[in-house]
Design an enzyme around this catalytic site. Sequence first.
Site, PDB file in Angstrom:
ATOM      1  N   GLU A 175       0.933  -1.038   0.021  1.00  0.00           N
ATOM      2  CA  GLU A 175       0.117  -0.163   0.050  1.00  0.00           C
ATOM      3  C   GLU A 175       0.760   1.375   0.035  1.00  0.00           C
ATOM      4  O   GLU A 175       0.643   2.033  -0.592  1.00  0.00           O
ATOM      5  CB  GLU A 175      -1.017  -0.083   1.340  1.00  0.00           C
ATOM      6  CG  GLU A 175      -1.735   1.176   1.274  1.00  0.00           C
ATOM      7  CD  GLU A 175      -2.668   1.362   0.155  1.00  0.00           C
ATOM      8  OE1 GLU A 175      -3.317   2.627   0.085  1.00  0.00           O
ATOM      9  OE2 GLU A 175      -2.990   0.554  -0.572  1.00  0.00           O
ATOM     10  N   HIS A 194       2.623   1.946  -3.160  1.00  0.00           N
ATOM     11  CA  HIS A 194       1.539   2.414  -4.246  1.00  0.00           C
ATOM     12  C   HIS A 194       1.341   3.937  -3.919  1.00  0.00           C
ATOM     13  O   HIS A 194       1.683   4.789  -4.985  1.00  0.00           O
ATOM     14  CB  HIS A 194       0.389   1.536  -4.061  1.00  0.00           C
ATOM     15  CG  HIS A 194      -0.746   2.417  -5.020  1.00  0.00           C
ATOM     16  ND1 HIS A 194      -2.068   2.321  -4.574  1.00  0.00           N
ATOM     17  CD2 HIS A 194      -0.853   2.624  -6.236  1.00  0.00           C
ATOM     18  CE1 HIS A 194      -2.533   2.940  -5.561  1.00  0.00           C
ATOM     19  NE2 HIS A 194      -2.071   3.004  -6.504  1.00  0.00           N
ATOM     20  N   HIS A 249     -11.782   5.370  -8.393  1.00  0.00           N
ATOM     21  CA  HIS A 249     -10.144   5.465  -8.256  1.00  0.00           C
ATOM     22  C   HIS A 249      -9.351   4.847  -9.670  1.00  0.00           C
ATOM     23  O   HIS A 249      -8.530   5.450  -9.982  1.00  0.00           O
ATOM     24  CB  HIS A 249      -9.801   4.963  -7.108  1.00  0.00           C
ATOM     25  CG  HIS A 249      -8.538   5.414  -6.514  1.00  0.00           C
ATOM     26  ND1 HIS A 249      -8.044   6.704  -6.912  1.00  0.00           N
ATOM     27  CD2 HIS A 249      -7.350   4.687  -6.265  1.00  0.00           C
ATOM     28  CE1 HIS A 249      -6.662   6.918  -6.389  1.00  0.00           C
ATOM     29  NE2 HIS A 249      -6.356   5.494  -5.840  1.00  0.00           N
ATOM     30  N   HIS A 268     -19.644  -8.649 -17.484  1.00  0.00           N
ATOM     31  CA  HIS A 268     -18.476  -8.113 -18.098  1.00  0.00           C
ATOM     32  C   HIS A 268     -18.001  -9.269 -19.165  1.00  0.00           C
ATOM     33  O   HIS A 268     -17.276  -8.735 -20.165  1.00  0.00           O
ATOM     34  CB  HIS A 268     -17.224  -8.191 -16.867  1.00  0.00           C
ATOM     35  CG  HIS A 268     -15.870  -7.915 -16.896  1.00  0.00           C
ATOM     36  ND1 HIS A 268     -15.740  -6.823 -17.854  1.00  0.00           N
ATOM     37  CD2 HIS A 268     -14.877  -8.555 -16.573  1.00  0.00           C
ATOM     38  CE1 HIS A 268     -14.330  -6.730 -17.788  1.00  0.00           C
ATOM     39  NE2 HIS A 268     -13.833  -7.682 -17.433  1.00  0.00           N
ATOM     40  N   HIS A 292      -3.764  -8.244 -16.900  1.00  0.00           N
ATOM     41  CA  HIS A 292      -5.338  -7.931 -17.686  1.00  0.00           C
ATOM     42  C   HIS A 292      -5.540  -6.549 -17.602  1.00  0.00           C
ATOM     43  O   HIS A 292      -5.827  -5.797 -18.346  1.00  0.00           O
ATOM     44  CB  HIS A 292      -6.184  -8.897 -17.130  1.00  0.00           C
ATOM     45  CG  HIS A 292      -7.599  -8.748 -17.805  1.00  0.00           C
ATOM     46  ND1 HIS A 292      -7.690  -9.382 -19.046  1.00  0.00           N
ATOM     47  CD2 HIS A 292      -8.657  -8.714 -17.424  1.00  0.00           C
ATOM     48  CE1 HIS A 292      -8.766  -9.133 -19.473  1.00  0.00           C
ATOM     49  NE2 HIS A 292      -9.497  -8.840 -18.533  1.00  0.00           N
TER      50      HIS A 292
END
Length: 326
Positions: free
Chosen positions: A72, A75, A134, A244, A304
Amino acid sequence: MRLQSLLKITLVFTLMVILMGAYTRLSDAGLGCPDWPGCYGHLTVPDEAHELSKVEISFPEHTVEPEKAWLEMIHRYIAGTLGLLVLGILILCLRSQDTPKRLPIFISILILFQAALGMWTVTMKLMPIVVMSHLIGGFTLFALLLLLYLRTGAFRIPGGDSKARALLPLALIGLGVLIVQIMLGGWTSSNYAALACTQLPLCEGNWFDNLRFADAFSPFQGQHPSFEYGVLDYATRMTIHVSHRIWGLVTALTLLWLAFKLFSAQSQVMRNSAYLLVVLVLVQIGLGISNVVMHLPLGIAVSHNGGAALLLLNLVFINYALWRKA
């Protein structure tokens, strides 16, 4: 530093933030640090005895998990660096008389909003609508930075290609279809629905009779202590997952049809873009199938996300090139 060079570096950092964000989310490390912008009240992950004792007092309901916390924080460090790079771009654009002004200002506002979304992701305990917003914000930033790079560079498209100009509507439709698919992917991931179906081509069992679109796409999911690992029931997650997949088929066919039409363009630039589009679509299909068959391996799942980001850049470039040609 020249603006073009700074934009190239910023594009790389933006992709890094997108990939690192995906890696953090898929590693279930989105709440590795329960506060923001630091981690348990520190600028780094606390590991000393005196730091951990303070954590026990300030965050009695949490236990420090160093691996998740560092994911975290890394990032956040990369995202913070990206913010500084965007600030540098804004300064260079405002100082120059020959560069756009509104686009870099909008990009700067977007990065500030992204920071706010990053904070809300933590404080609202991974609420899906915030997590997806986000993600979409990161993809939007990526696309706008490429657009600014193209507008401020010496990029030119040879004119006189009537076949390519006729593809403007199809290219715009392709971009819109892809954006919807990216949003569906973000919604699937933020609701932990990626493994709701483990068979191909659609889903196991009597899936059609269990579709719940109203629940699946409602941004309001009630009050919960945390949204980590999802709060929706199986049928609702299955609906998200199937949507999806089905829209992914629509997206693939639309983009492959666009690529096929672009093969007849006179411009080598457009034909090269078409070849790249085909490769990216086929790779995305392969990665999507692998996620299902191999039960969402981390590396493939992150790839992906990266593939979707590159597809978006390719579509932005194609649309920009076609509009400039017209």
